[in-house]
Motif scaffolding. Structure first.
Motif, PDB file in Angstrom:
ATOM      1  N   SER A  78       0.824  -1.198   0.000  1.00  0.00           N
ATOM      2  CA  SER A  78       0.000   0.000   0.000  1.00  0.00           C
ATOM      3  C   SER A  78       0.861   1.252   0.000  1.00  0.00           C
ATOM      4  O   SER A  78       2.052   1.224   0.326  1.00  0.00           O
ATOM      5  N   ALA A  79       0.243   2.365  -0.330  1.00  0.00           N
ATOM      6  CA  ALA A  79       0.929   3.652  -0.267  1.00  0.00           C
ATOM      7  C   ALA A  79       1.392   3.970   1.148  1.00  0.00           C
ATOM      8  O   ALA A  79       2.374   4.690   1.347  1.00  0.00           O
ATOM      9  N   ASP A  80       0.688   3.423   2.166  1.00  0.00           N
ATOM     10  CA  ASP A  80       1.089   3.694   3.544  1.00  0.00           C
ATOM     11  C   ASP A  80       2.076   2.664   4.087  1.00  0.00           C
ATOM     12  O   ASP A  80       2.421   2.685   5.262  1.00  0.00           O
ATOM     13  N   GLY A  81       2.557   1.757   3.223  1.00  0.00           N
ATOM     14  CA  GLY A  81       3.554   0.778   3.626  1.00  0.00           C
ATOM     15  C   GLY A  81       2.998  -0.562   4.055  1.00  0.00           C
ATOM     16  O   GLY A  81       3.753  -1.514   4.273  1.00  0.00           O
ATOM     17  N   THR A  82       1.677  -0.667   4.165  1.00  0.00           N
ATOM     18  CA  THR A  82       1.059  -1.944   4.519  1.00  0.00           C
ATOM     19  C   THR A  82       1.336  -2.970   3.419  1.00  0.00           C
ATOM     20  O   THR A  82       1.210  -2.665   2.236  1.00  0.00           O
ATOM     21  N   GLU A 102       4.215   0.757  11.597  1.00  0.00           N
ATOM     22  CA  GLU A 102       3.890   1.990  12.304  1.00  0.00           C
ATOM     23  C   GLU A 102       5.195   2.621  12.781  1.00  0.00           C
ATOM     24  O   GLU A 102       6.266   2.035  12.628  1.00  0.00           O
ATOM     25  N   LYS A 103       5.093   3.773  13.361  1.00  0.00           N
ATOM     26  CA  LYS A 103       6.287   4.518  13.743  1.00  0.00           C
ATOM     27  C   LYS A 103       7.194   3.728  14.679  1.00  0.00           C
ATOM     28  O   LYS A 103       8.416   3.702  14.512  1.00  0.00           O
ATOM     29  N   SER A 335      -7.084   2.474  13.081  1.00  0.00           N
ATOM     30  CA  SER A 335      -7.040   3.241  11.843  1.00  0.00           C
ATOM     31  C   SER A 335      -7.132   2.311  10.649  1.00  0.00           C
ATOM     32  O   SER A 335      -6.723   1.148  10.710  1.00  0.00           O
ATOM     33  N   ARG A 337      -5.862   0.910   7.389  1.00  0.00           N
ATOM     34  CA  ARG A 337      -4.562   0.828   6.730  1.00  0.00           C
ATOM     35  C   ARG A 337      -4.674  -0.044   5.488  1.00  0.00           C
ATOM     36  O   ARG A 337      -5.392  -1.027   5.459  1.00  0.00           O
ATOM     37  N   ASP A 340      -6.091   0.951  -0.022  1.00  0.00           N
ATOM     38  CA  ASP A 340      -5.930   1.069  -1.465  1.00  0.00           C
ATOM     39  C   ASP A 340      -5.570  -0.268  -2.113  1.00  0.00           C
ATOM     40  O   ASP A 340      -5.618  -0.403  -3.331  1.00  0.00           O
TER      41      ASP A 340
END
Length: 372
Positions: A78-82, A102-103, A335, A337, A340
């Motif tokens: 994913s764009a969020d790194g998932t 996550e961070k 959240s 995640r 996309d």
């Protein structure tokens, strides 16, 4: 039976079973530790490259055993790194594994069964029905695939996975022995070395097996509650008719009391519009959870085709959360995640399997046409 199927898959041996395997070969206990490191820390599946073992032992291992890895048929980021993987199991069915960065952590969501027999009304996996339990190798193989995706084979892996949650496809406590063995590997210092606080098993409430779990392992616990009263939970989680909320809460407290530290259970609560998301439901949940040392994780529903359910508005989610906070509960909102590349757990498997079937039909049609 073929030569390959007769061989022992060392990928799925727990630390104690790996020791027993080498003991049968007349080898000392440290060989098991070496093998665990080669497989789970270096990602090595070729015995000939395990140079700290003698040539004769390597030849014997190749003769009677193997390190058979999962077949990855689909992967996306994913764009969020998932990251999400679909892995095809022997027999042709597939399972799904998800990595969420996550961070301060990297959490891997692992499946325990192909499909699920519990048929929770809001879960897309349950709608696929139950196929079978996963073996230890198939469960830990998901961790292997994810861990090794961050480096080349033979290199010592980086610690990208800090947490594992048994929250993927299936009910983990209905595949008890295999899940326990796999979690032992997750926590073993010669394998993945995860803290017992960072390995979590999620259950919909198989009360007898939850009691048994507390006698053999002390991983963290998540309870899939999703309703604050039996009438509603009977509809959402049919298992509740066998083990109602009162019994589940009692079993949860018994499990927590067996832990050496003061860990809390995580209460998972999927919020569905106009089903379980009212202020009255929040008030019921608050009273119920005063009986359990816990943190509450609110999960806005992920819609899937033909579910009949909708995701609640953010205002309803926040109102629900704020009430619980006002009653001094620890509350988080999960959240969204990787939306996309997929939505709810199990949907990706359905789409990949469907594409695979369509592809097979296309190939067969082409072959039939070429033969005419």
């Amino acid at each position: 039976m073929s030569e390959t199927s007769e061989k022992i898959n060392l990928l799925g041996l727990s630390p104690s079973k790996m020791e027993a395997f080498f003991a049968e070969l007349g080898e000392k206990k440290f060989r098991a530790q070496q093998m665990l490191k080669w497989i789970h820390q270096f990602g090595e599946a070729d015995f000939e490259k395990m140079t700290n073992m003698g040539k004769g032992l390597r030849a014997k291992l190749a003769e009677i055993s193997e390190i058979r890895l999962p077949e990855v048929v689909y992967e996306d980021i994913s764009a969020d790194g998932t990251r999400k993987w679909v892995m095809r199991m022997p027999g042709g069915s597939s399972i799904e594994t998800v990595y969420i960065p996550e961070k301060d952590r990297g959490t891997l969501c692992v499946s325990s069964q192909i499909g699920c027999s519990l048929d929770c009304s809001f879960c897309s996996t349950g709608k696929q029905g139950f196929n079978r339990d996963l073996t230890v190798a198939e469960i830990i193989g998901q961790v292997y695939v994810a861990a090794m995706s961050f480096h080349a084979p033979g290199e010592r892996r980086e610690r990208k996975i800090t947490n594992v949650v048994m929250m993927g496809m299936g009910e983990p406590l209905l595949n008890f022995d295999n899940v326990v063995d796999a979690m032992q590997l997750m926590m073993d210092d010669n394998a993945y070395g995860l803290s017992k606080r960072r390995v979590t098993i999620s259950t919909s409430g198989v009360v007898p097996m939850l009691d048994k779990l507390g006698d053999v392992i002390d991983v963290s616990l998540a309870v899939s509650l999703h309703a604050p009263n039996d009438a509603l939970r009977d509809q959402l989680v049919p298992l509740n008719r066998k083990y109602p909320i009162k019994e589940l809460i009692a079993a949860t407290n018994r499990y927590l009391n067996k832990l050496a530290d003061r860990r809390k259970a995580t209460i998972e609560y999927t919020m569905i519009e106009n089903v379980n998301d009212s202020l009255e439901h929040a008030q019921e949940l608050s009273e119920l959870m005063k009986q359990v040392p816990c943190k509450i994780n609110l999960i806005p529903f992920n819609p899937f085709p033909n579910s009949g359910y909708k995701r609640p508005s953010n205002n309803r989610v926040y109102r629900f959360r704020d009430y619980l906070l006002s009653q001094n509960h620890i509350v988080t909102i999960r959240s969204t995640r990787g939306d996309d590349i997929d939505a709810a757990c199990g949907q990706l498997v359905g789409r990949v399997d469907d594409r695979t079937r369509r592809s097979a039909k296309y190939i067969n049609a082409v072959q039939l046409d070429s033969n005419q």
